[in-house]
Enzyme design. Structure first.
Site, mmCIF file in Angstrom:
data_model
loop_
_atom_site.group_PDB
_atom_site.id
_atom_site.type_symbol
_atom_site.label_atom_id
_atom_site.label_comp_id
_atom_site.label_asym_id
_atom_site.label_seq_id
_atom_site.Cartn_x
_atom_site.Cartn_y
_atom_site.Cartn_z
ATOM 1 C CB SER A 16 1.665 -0.554 9.443
ATOM 2 O OG SER A 16 2.675 0.173 8.720
ATOM 3 N N GLY A 17 1.425 2.495 10.152
ATOM 4 C CA GLY A 17 0.955 3.843 9.544
ATOM 5 C C GLY A 17 -0.206 4.424 10.013
ATOM 6 C CG ASP A 63 -6.242 -11.941 4.028
ATOM 7 O OD1 ASP A 63 -6.967 -10.792 3.567
ATOM 8 O OD2 ASP A 63 -5.687 -12.490 3.427
ATOM 9 C CB VAL A 64 -9.665 -7.092 5.015
ATOM 10 C CG1 VAL A 64 -9.343 -6.354 6.178
ATOM 11 C CG2 VAL A 64 -8.867 -6.414 3.816
ATOM 12 C CE1 TYR A 159 -3.873 2.771 -2.574
ATOM 13 C CE2 TYR A 159 -4.171 4.936 -3.773
ATOM 14 C CZ TYR A 159 -4.092 4.028 -2.542
ATOM 15 O OH TYR A 159 -3.800 4.603 -1.461
ATOM 16 C CE LYS A 163 -7.303 3.563 -0.757
ATOM 17 N NZ LYS A 163 -7.658 3.104 0.673
ATOM 18 C CB THR A 194 2.698 5.114 6.017
ATOM 19 O OG1 THR A 194 2.369 4.613 4.676
ATOM 20 C CG2 THR A 194 1.791 6.159 6.397
HETATM 21 P P1 NAP Z 1 0.676 0.898 5.730
HETATM 22 O O1 NAP Z 1 1.657 1.382 6.691
HETATM 23 O O2 NAP Z 1 1.468 -0.221 4.600
HETATM 24 O O3 NAP Z 1 -0.390 0.143 6.686
HETATM 25 C C1 NAP Z 1 -1.193 -0.884 6.006
HETATM 26 C C2 NAP Z 1 -1.445 -1.767 6.877
HETATM 27 O O4 NAP Z 1 -2.698 -2.857 6.434
HETATM 28 C C3 NAP Z 1 -0.342 -2.662 7.190
HETATM 29 O O5 NAP Z 1 -0.155 -3.274 8.479
HETATM 30 C C4 NAP Z 1 -0.665 -3.998 6.008
HETATM 31 O O6 NAP Z 1 -0.153 -5.273 6.405
HETATM 32 C C5 NAP Z 1 -2.200 -4.263 6.490
HETATM 33 N N1 NAP Z 1 -2.815 -5.071 5.235
HETATM 34 C C6 NAP Z 1 -2.395 -5.117 4.180
HETATM 35 N N2 NAP Z 1 -3.174 -5.942 3.511
HETATM 36 C C7 NAP Z 1 -4.080 -6.463 4.422
HETATM 37 C C8 NAP Z 1 -5.098 -7.561 4.572
HETATM 38 N N3 NAP Z 1 -5.482 -8.062 3.447
HETATM 39 N N4 NAP Z 1 -5.897 -7.577 5.595
HETATM 40 C C9 NAP Z 1 -5.415 -6.757 6.622
HETATM 41 N N5 NAP Z 1 -4.602 -6.098 6.823
HETATM 42 C C10 NAP Z 1 -3.828 -5.793 5.613
HETATM 43 O O7 NAP Z 1 -0.113 1.775 4.966
HETATM 44 P P2 NAP Z 1 -0.721 3.225 5.512
HETATM 45 O O8 NAP Z 1 -0.077 4.271 4.489
HETATM 46 O O9 NAP Z 1 -0.821 3.597 6.648
HETATM 47 O O10 NAP Z 1 -2.195 2.941 4.545
HETATM 48 C C11 NAP Z 1 -3.398 3.024 5.331
HETATM 49 C C12 NAP Z 1 -4.656 3.280 4.287
HETATM 50 O O11 NAP Z 1 -4.405 4.739 3.956
HETATM 51 C C13 NAP Z 1 -4.573 2.382 3.203
HETATM 52 O O12 NAP Z 1 -5.788 2.277 2.765
HETATM 53 C C14 NAP Z 1 -4.058 3.521 2.029
HETATM 54 O O13 NAP Z 1 -4.549 3.094 0.753
HETATM 55 C C15 NAP Z 1 -4.727 4.676 2.545
HETATM 56 N N6 NAP Z 1 -3.906 5.837 2.037
HETATM 57 C C16 NAP Z 1 -2.479 6.052 2.429
HETATM 58 C C17 NAP Z 1 -2.059 7.221 1.819
HETATM 59 C C18 NAP Z 1 -0.408 7.596 2.110
HETATM 60 O O14 NAP Z 1 0.291 8.442 1.348
HETATM 61 N N7 NAP Z 1 0.288 6.785 3.131
HETATM 62 C C19 NAP Z 1 -2.702 8.026 0.977
HETATM 63 C C20 NAP Z 1 -3.850 8.115 0.980
HETATM 64 C C21 NAP Z 1 -4.628 6.701 1.365
HETATM 65 P P3 NAP Z 1 1.588 -5.556 5.584
HETATM 66 O O15 NAP Z 1 2.251 -4.416 5.921
HETATM 67 O O16 NAP Z 1 1.746 -6.777 6.340
HETATM 68 O O17 NAP Z 1 1.052 -5.636 4.227
#
Ligand code: NAP
Length: 255
Positions: A16-17, A63-64, A159, A163, A194
């Site tokens: 995802s994302g 699952d990490v 959170y 981070k 995302t």
């Molecule tokens: P996302 O679209 O929700 O993607 C995260 C993916 O990680 C999802 O497929 C999720 O699966 C999976 N996941 C969740 N728990 C997991 C586990 N235990 N083991 C393996 N995979 C797991 O989120 P994203 O926005 O792309 O986020 C990616 C990273 O960027 C994260 O670390 C987030 O904290 C960071 N980040 C995001 C933003 C933002 O604005 N989007 C900003 C700063 C940092 P499920 O959907 O099934 O849970």
């Protein structure tokens, strides 16, 4: 020549994302990508999209938070794919209960977020250390603006703590693994549209507007915005870059 030719790259949370975009971007640069996600179907979909576009990818469910499963996955990838030279620790979740919310929810958020966002980064890194050291590999950890400060978007203390921890872990690893030629860096995304923040964007459009108003580049980020910096940190373009964080936040932290 593509920037990541001959590399094998593991990306967690790549169903995802941001993780999906990085996986596709690495494949476009010639890497063979190992797509990992807790959601097996989503991981398979990312790998299929990469292959349909002419790239090389396979997917596995991981699952990490499960340390033994991470060790088993590292063995499986070594056997079935080959020696990993790039690791992107991207899997993460966000929850938005403050410390003063219902006790049960606050405790659950703490346990889940630290287990996935911080211990998960440790688990996967530890499991893949051997090939990464052997290949003078590159590790890219996904931090956040919240590696430096707390955002009242709303967001949870867990959170922010996770981070901050990712940045600390990045620095510690860079210090320890530099002698092996392993480079370890982080990326600090700003507000990236995302599925992670879909609900909050839908329920509180004002919040996104406030965030964007504070952002010098005047827009929300997209997963594609993270790809260039992620390629840079994984490639030889960043041969003398280690222990740092590249902010990809539209300038949010400058004002
Ligand atoms: P996302 O679209 O929700 O993607 C995260 C993916 O990680 C999802 O497929 C999720 O699966 C999976 N996941 C969740 N728990 C997991 C586990 N235990 N083991 C393996 N995979 C797991 O989120 P994203 O926005 O792309 O986020 C990616 C990273 O960027 C994260 O670390 C987030 O904290 C960071 N980040 C995001 C933003 C933002 O604005 N989007 C900003 C700063 C940092 P499920 O959907 O099934 O849970």
């Amino acid at each position: 020549m593509p920037l990541l030719q001959d590399h094998i790259a593991v990306v967690t949370g790549a169903g995802s994302g941001i993780g999906r975009a990085i996986a596709a971007g690495y494949a476009r640069e010639g890497a063979r990508v190992v797509v990992l996600d807790i959601n097996e179907k989503a991981a398979a979909e990312t790998a299929r999209e990469i292959r349909d576009a002419g790239g090389k990818a396979e997917s596995f469910a991981l699952d990490v938070t499960k340390r033994e499963a991470c060790v088993a996955m590292a063995r499986q990838v070594a056997d079935k794919v080959g020696p990993v030279s790039i690791l992107v620790n991207n899997a993460g979740i966000a929850r938005r209960n403050g410390m003063l919310g219902a006790a049960e929810a606050v405790v659950q958020d703490w346990e889940d977020i630290i287990a996935i966002n911080l211990t998960g980064v440790f688990n996967v890194t530890h499991a893949f250390l051997e090939p990464l050291r052997g290949a003078k590999g590159r590790i890219v950890n996904i931090g956040s603006i919240q590696s430096f400060l707390h955002l009242r978007t709303p967001s949870s203390p867990a959170y922010t703590a996770s981070k901050h921890g990712v940045l600390g872990f990045t620095r510690a690893l860079a210090a320890e693994l530099g002698k092996d030629g392993v480079r370890v860096n982080a990326i600090g995304p700003g507000f990236i549209e995302t599925p992670l923040n879909e609900k909050v964007r839908a329920s509180n459009p004002e919040l996104a507007k406030t965030f964007i108003a504070h952002t010098p580049l005047g827009r929300a980020g997209q997963p594609a915005d993270i790809v260039g910096p992620a390629v840079f940190l994984a490639s030889d373009l960043s041969a003398y870059v280690s222990g740092t964080i590249v902010m990809v936040d539209g300038g949010y932290r400058t004002v």
